[in-house]
Every structure is written in structure tokens, then in C-alpha cells.
Write a protein that holds these residues in place. Structure first.
Motif, PDB file in Angstrom:
ATOM      1  N   PRO A 164      -5.381  -6.003 -14.345  1.00  0.00           N
ATOM      2  CA  PRO A 164      -4.618  -5.422 -13.230  1.00  0.00           C
ATOM      3  C   PRO A 164      -3.265  -4.901 -13.704  1.00  0.00           C
ATOM      4  O   PRO A 164      -2.705  -5.412 -14.678  1.00  0.00           O
ATOM      5  N   PRO A 165      -2.727  -3.896 -13.021  1.00  0.00           N
ATOM      6  CA  PRO A 165      -1.376  -3.421 -13.359  1.00  0.00           C
ATOM      7  C   PRO A 165      -0.360  -4.534 -13.121  1.00  0.00           C
ATOM      8  O   PRO A 165      -0.522  -5.357 -12.226  1.00  0.00           O
ATOM      9  N   PHE A 166       0.671  -4.564 -13.927  1.00  0.00           N
ATOM     10  CA  PHE A 166       1.694  -5.593 -13.784  1.00  0.00           C
ATOM     11  C   PHE A 166       2.993  -5.033 -13.206  1.00  0.00           C
ATOM     12  O   PHE A 166       3.965  -5.760 -13.066  1.00  0.00           O
ATOM     13  N   ALA A 167       3.009  -3.766 -12.868  1.00  0.00           N
ATOM     14  CA  ALA A 167       4.158  -3.167 -12.189  1.00  0.00           C
ATOM     15  C   ALA A 167       3.807  -3.037 -10.710  1.00  0.00           C
ATOM     16  O   ALA A 167       2.817  -2.390 -10.358  1.00  0.00           O
ATOM     17  N   TRP A 168       4.590  -3.686  -9.852  1.00  0.00           N
ATOM     18  CA  TRP A 168       4.259  -3.742  -8.433  1.00  0.00           C
ATOM     19  C   TRP A 168       4.293  -2.368  -7.792  1.00  0.00           C
ATOM     20  O   TRP A 168       5.195  -1.574  -8.024  1.00  0.00           O
ATOM     21  N   SER A 169       3.291  -2.128  -6.964  1.00  0.00           N
ATOM     22  CA  SER A 169       3.220  -0.904  -6.169  1.00  0.00           C
ATOM     23  C   SER A 169       2.756  -1.296  -4.781  1.00  0.00           C
ATOM     24  O   SER A 169       1.675  -1.878  -4.620  1.00  0.00           O
ATOM     25  N   GLY A 170       3.570  -1.004  -3.770  1.00  0.00           N
ATOM     26  CA  GLY A 170       3.236  -1.392  -2.412  1.00  0.00           C
ATOM     27  C   GLY A 170       2.111  -0.557  -1.832  1.00  0.00           C
ATOM     28  O   GLY A 170       1.784   0.516  -2.342  1.00  0.00           O
ATOM     29  N   PRO A 171       1.499  -1.028  -0.731  1.00  0.00           N
ATOM     30  CA  PRO A 171       0.385  -0.279  -0.130  1.00  0.00           C
ATOM     31  C   PRO A 171       0.807   1.086   0.396  1.00  0.00           C
ATOM     32  O   PRO A 171      -0.010   2.003   0.463  1.00  0.00           O
ATOM     33  N   HIS A 172       2.071   1.239   0.777  1.00  0.00           N
ATOM     34  CA  HIS A 172       2.543   2.522   1.262  1.00  0.00           C
ATOM     35  C   HIS A 172       2.829   3.500   0.130  1.00  0.00           C
ATOM     36  O   HIS A 172       2.973   4.700   0.360  1.00  0.00           O
ATOM     37  N   GLU A 173       2.906   2.970  -1.106  1.00  0.00           N
ATOM     38  CA  GLU A 173       3.183   3.826  -2.253  1.00  0.00           C
ATOM     39  C   GLU A 173       1.884   4.323  -2.900  1.00  0.00           C
ATOM     40  O   GLU A 173       1.710   5.518  -3.124  1.00  0.00           O
ATOM     41  N   ASP A 174       1.020   3.383  -3.232  1.00  0.00           N
ATOM     42  CA  ASP A 174      -0.263   3.730  -3.847  1.00  0.00           C
ATOM     43  C   ASP A 174      -1.253   2.634  -3.468  1.00  0.00           C
ATOM     44  O   ASP A 174      -1.268   1.570  -4.083  1.00  0.00           O
ATOM     45  N   LEU A 175      -2.057   2.868  -2.447  1.00  0.00           N
ATOM     46  CA  LEU A 175      -2.951   1.843  -1.914  1.00  0.00           C
ATOM     47  C   LEU A 175      -3.971   1.387  -2.949  1.00  0.00           C
ATOM     48  O   LEU A 175      -4.250   0.193  -3.081  1.00  0.00           O
ATOM     49  N   GLU A 176      -4.532   2.313  -3.705  1.00  0.00           N
ATOM     50  CA  GLU A 176      -5.541   1.956  -4.703  1.00  0.00           C
ATOM     51  C   GLU A 176      -4.953   1.047  -5.782  1.00  0.00           C
ATOM     52  O   GLU A 176      -5.567   0.048  -6.162  1.00  0.00           O
ATOM     53  N   GLU A 177      -3.768   1.385  -6.256  1.00  0.00           N
ATOM     54  CA  GLU A 177      -3.139   0.543  -7.270  1.00  0.00           C
ATOM     55  C   GLU A 177      -2.715  -0.796  -6.681  1.00  0.00           C
ATOM     56  O   GLU A 177      -2.787  -1.833  -7.352  1.00  0.00           O
ATOM     57  N   ASN A 178      -2.293  -0.793  -5.432  1.00  0.00           N
ATOM     58  CA  ASN A 178      -1.913  -2.032  -4.765  1.00  0.00           C
ATOM     59  C   ASN A 178      -3.092  -2.993  -4.688  1.00  0.00           C
ATOM     60  O   ASN A 178      -2.957  -4.199  -4.946  1.00  0.00           O
ATOM     61  N   ILE A 179      -4.266  -2.467  -4.349  1.00  0.00           N
ATOM     62  CA  ILE A 179      -5.471  -3.298  -4.299  1.00  0.00           C
ATOM     63  C   ILE A 179      -5.814  -3.825  -5.689  1.00  0.00           C
ATOM     64  O   ILE A 179      -6.200  -4.991  -5.852  1.00  0.00           O
ATOM     65  N   ALA A 180      -5.669  -2.970  -6.710  1.00  0.00           N
ATOM     66  CA  ALA A 180      -5.959  -3.395  -8.088  1.00  0.00           C
ATOM     67  C   ALA A 180      -5.024  -4.516  -8.523  1.00  0.00           C
ATOM     68  O   ALA A 180      -5.429  -5.430  -9.254  1.00  0.00           O
ATOM     69  N   ILE A 181      -3.787  -4.470  -8.070  1.00  0.00           N
ATOM     70  CA  ILE A 181      -2.813  -5.502  -8.427  1.00  0.00           C
ATOM     71  C   ILE A 181      -3.163  -6.838  -7.772  1.00  0.00           C
ATOM     72  O   ILE A 181      -3.039  -7.900  -8.387  1.00  0.00           O
ATOM     73  N   LEU A 182      -3.647  -6.792  -6.534  1.00  0.00           N
ATOM     74  CA  LEU A 182      -3.819  -8.008  -5.742  1.00  0.00           C
ATOM     75  C   LEU A 182      -5.210  -8.623  -5.824  1.00  0.00           C
ATOM     76  O   LEU A 182      -5.385  -9.774  -5.415  1.00  0.00           O
ATOM     77  N   VAL A 183      -6.193  -7.919  -6.342  1.00  0.00           N
ATOM     78  CA  VAL A 183      -7.565  -8.416  -6.277  1.00  0.00           C
ATOM     79  C   VAL A 183      -7.725  -9.764  -7.000  1.00  0.00           C
ATOM     80  O   VAL A 183      -8.321 -10.706  -6.456  1.00  0.00           O
ATOM     81  N   LEU A 184      -7.197  -9.898  -8.198  1.00  0.00           N
ATOM     82  CA  LEU A 184      -7.342 -11.164  -8.930  1.00  0.00           C
ATOM     83  C   LEU A 184      -6.469 -12.281  -8.352  1.00  0.00           C
ATOM     84  O   LEU A 184      -6.942 -13.426  -8.241  1.00  0.00           O
ATOM     85  N   PRO A 185      -5.207 -12.017  -7.993  1.00  0.00           N
ATOM     86  CA  PRO A 185      -4.430 -13.083  -7.338  1.00  0.00           C
ATOM     87  C   PRO A 185      -5.074 -13.596  -6.055  1.00  0.00           C
ATOM     88  O   PRO A 185      -5.088 -14.804  -5.802  1.00  0.00           O
ATOM     89  N   VAL A 186      -5.606 -12.680  -5.250  1.00  0.00           N
ATOM     90  CA  VAL A 186      -6.245 -13.094  -3.998  1.00  0.00           C
ATOM     91  C   VAL A 186      -7.480 -13.948  -4.282  1.00  0.00           C
ATOM     92  O   VAL A 186      -7.699 -14.992  -3.653  1.00  0.00           O
ATOM     93  N   LEU A 187      -8.293 -13.535  -5.243  1.00  0.00           N
ATOM     94  CA  LEU A 187      -9.477 -14.322  -5.606  1.00  0.00           C
ATOM     95  C   LEU A 187      -9.084 -15.703  -6.120  1.00  0.00           C
ATOM     96  O   LEU A 187      -9.722 -16.709  -5.789  1.00  0.00           O
ATOM     97  N   SER A 188      -8.031 -15.765  -6.927  1.00  0.00           N
ATOM     98  CA  SER A 188      -7.587 -17.036  -7.493  1.00  0.00           C
ATOM     99  C   SER A 188      -7.209 -18.021  -6.403  1.00  0.00           C
ATOM    100  O   SER A 188      -7.542 -19.209  -6.472  1.00  0.00           O
ATOM    101  N   LEU A 189      -6.478 -17.546  -5.391  1.00  0.00           N
ATOM    102  CA  LEU A 189      -6.059 -18.418  -4.298  1.00  0.00           C
ATOM    103  C   LEU A 189      -7.184 -18.681  -3.297  1.00  0.00           C
ATOM    104  O   LEU A 189      -7.281 -19.776  -2.740  1.00  0.00           O
TER     105      LEU A 189
END
Length: 314
Positions: A164-189
């Protein structure tokens, strides 16, 4: 209802005050402060130390420092970060939006997975399906969140050649990248919370299915669908609401490790970095905000109780 809200808000104010006092005293009980860190880098003399303590207000009695901070917090002013110079309220809000998105997605996924698993396990008690779900629950509840997140990070990198990207991007900035950033953290929790959901709902379903009204329904010829979902599951929903509130508070309070592992600029990472840097205003303001959010969630759960069951209305 007004009296109930008044009592709960009064209790919340007392809890916030006591929590703030505890954090205030604990932070100052930890060896070292921002002055020591700054002097260690510059090698300044005694006069510089006294000047810095006066600048940050650390030369005054503790009660005076706490009173000033509480007075500002009551007016919505949480002070400024000693390192960044930014208003603490703005820093906390920006971090909270990241943590909120992580928590809501985690809660949604855990609910969608854990509740059906618990219902199925309760209905199929003692069968292979039940044992399989119990195995998942055991693994989910036993595996440390940090270890699971690390395994997902390493596994996806090795098997899929992706991280996953390690530079934060909010959903209003780039939704696709935002999902890529959060997919593994969400699964982990979500694995831990889904297992907790499943185990809790399984116990509730087994208890409900053993009650007299279920046996009476079977004798009247009600279908399993009506017994399980119209009657048993409806009675499970009330305690499940409380458990959902506890799960959400637990997620909000336990994101420090995941946010640090995946470089998410959320509340947990903000508090951790502020503690390490002895940035007292940020620590105090962020933890006060967490207490307020947790109290609000508990109050919302109590009010939702009344909507689900009029007999429980305050």
C-alpha cells in the motif's frame, strides 16, 4: 429524557475533567520533558533552560498550569503544539478524520462478517460448521493486531508484488489511492473484531434458541426462518447494539499500532508522537477528544436502546 441527558452530560463532564487531570499529572511524571530534549540538541546553559521553562509556562505551579489549560479547553482552545506551533484543535481534528474513516470501515466489515458467522454458529451448534467458525474465532482473538498487519503487509508484497502507499491521500483527493492505503489496516483490525462479534453473537443465539418461546414456536409449526431470524435474532439485536458501541470504542482506542505500522496520520499516531516528544498540549487535547468521543458513543447507544425497545426508554 431531559433529566437523563442532563445526568449523562454531567457525568461526561466529570469524566473528562478527571481524565484530563490524570493525563496532565502522568505526562509530567514521565522523566524528561521538551526542555531536556531541546537542551540535549543545542547544549544550552542554565539561563537558556530557565528562559525556555518560562516560555512554555513550565516554571509555574502545576495547579496553575492545569487551571489555565482547563480554562482554555472549556472555551474550545486546546492551545498550540510546542513543536509545530499549530492549534491543537486543528491537529486533532485532521487526525480524527483519518482515524474515523479507519474505524467506520473496520466496524462495517467486522459487522458484515462477524454477525452472520455468529448466527450460523449458534444455529449449527456442535456441528462441523460451528467448529470451523470457532476455529476462526480463536485465531482472530489470539493473533496480535500488529503481527497480523505485518503478515498481511509481507504476504501481499511477496505474493502479489504489491504494497500500500505510505503517503496519506484522503478520499476527497484520490479515492482509489485512499482505498489502497486503508485496505490492509482495515483487514488487520477487522479480523479481531469480526471474531469478537462472532463469538458474542453465537453465545446470544444459543441462549435464545434454548428459551421456551422458541420451543413453543416449533410446536406451533413456525418455520426455522421465522424462529431464527424473526424472533431469536430480533432479541439478539438489543445486546448487540451495546457490543457494537464497545467495539467502536475499542477500535478508536486501539489504532495506535496499526496507524504506526502503516504510517496513517490518525489520532493514535498523533498521540504516540506527541508523547515521545513530550508535546503536552497535543497529548492532553487529543486524549480529551478521545474521552469525549467515547462518552458520546456510549450516550448514543443508550438512546438507541430506547428506539429498539420502548420498555428501556429513560
Amino acid at each position: 429524557m431531559a433529566g437523563f441527558l442532563g445526568r449523562r452530560l454531567g457525568a461526561a463532564a466529570i469524566a473528562a475533567l478527571l481524565s484530563s487531570l490524570a493525563v496532565f499529572l502522568l505526562m509530567r511524571a514521565v522523566p524528561g520533558d521538551i526542555i531536556g530534549q531541546m537542551l540535549g540538541q543545542t547544549g544550552s546553559d542554565r539561563a537558556a533552560e530557565q528562559a525556555l521553562r518560562a516560555f512554555f509556562g513550565l516554571d509555574r505551579p502545576l495547579w496553575a498550569q492545569f487551571a489555565e489549560w482547563v480554562g482554555g479547553a472549556v472555551q474550545g482552545d486546546l492551545g498550540r503544539s510546542w513543536y509545530q506551533g499549530r492549534p491543537v484543535s486543528a491537529m486533532v481534528w485532521d487526525a480524527f478524520l483519518v482515524t474515523l474513516q479507519l474505524a467506520v470501515l473496520t466496524l462495517a466489515l467486522a459487522t458484515l462478517v462477524g454477525v452472520p458467522l455468529g448466527v450460523v454458529a449458534g444455529i449449527a451448534q456442535g456441528t462441523r460448521i460451528d467448529r470451523a467458525i470457532q476455529t476462526f474465532n480463536l485465531i482472530g482473538l489470539s493473533a496480535p493486531v500488529f503481527w497480523l498487519g505485518l503478515m498481511l503487509l509481507v504476504g501481499t508484497s511477496a505474493a502479489l508484488d504489491w504494497s500500500p502507499p505510505f503517503a496519506w491521500s484522503g478520499p476527497h483527493e484520490d479515492l482509489e489511492e485512499n482505498i489502497a492505503i486503508l485496505v490492509l489496516p482495515v483487514l488487520s483490525l477487522a479480523v479481531l473484531q469480526a471474531a469478537a462479534y462472532s463469538q458474542f453473537v453465537r453465545g446470544l443465539m444459543i441462549e435464545e434458541l434454548g428459551k421456551d418461546y422458541i420451543r413453543a414456536g416449533r410446536a406451533k409449526g413456525l418455520t426455522p426462518r421465522e424462529l431464527y431470524f424473526k424472533h431469536a435474532l430480533a432479541n439478539v439485536m438489543i445486546p448487540l447494539v451495546t457490543f457494537m458501541g464497545l467495539i467502536l470504542v475499542q477500535i478508536l482506542g486501539g489504532v495506535v499500532v496499526i496507524e504506526s505500522l502503516f504510517s496513517l496520520p490518525g489520532l493514535g499516531r498523533l498521540i504516540l508522537s506527541a508523547i515521545q516528544g513530550r508535546d503536552y498540549p497535543v497529548v492532553q487535547g487529543a486524549l480529551l477528544f478521545v474521552v469525549i468521543i467515547a462518552t458520546t458513543i456510549n450516550l448514543a447507544v443508550d438512546l438507541l436502546y430506547g428506539l429498539l425497545d420502548p420498555r428501556l426508554r429513560p
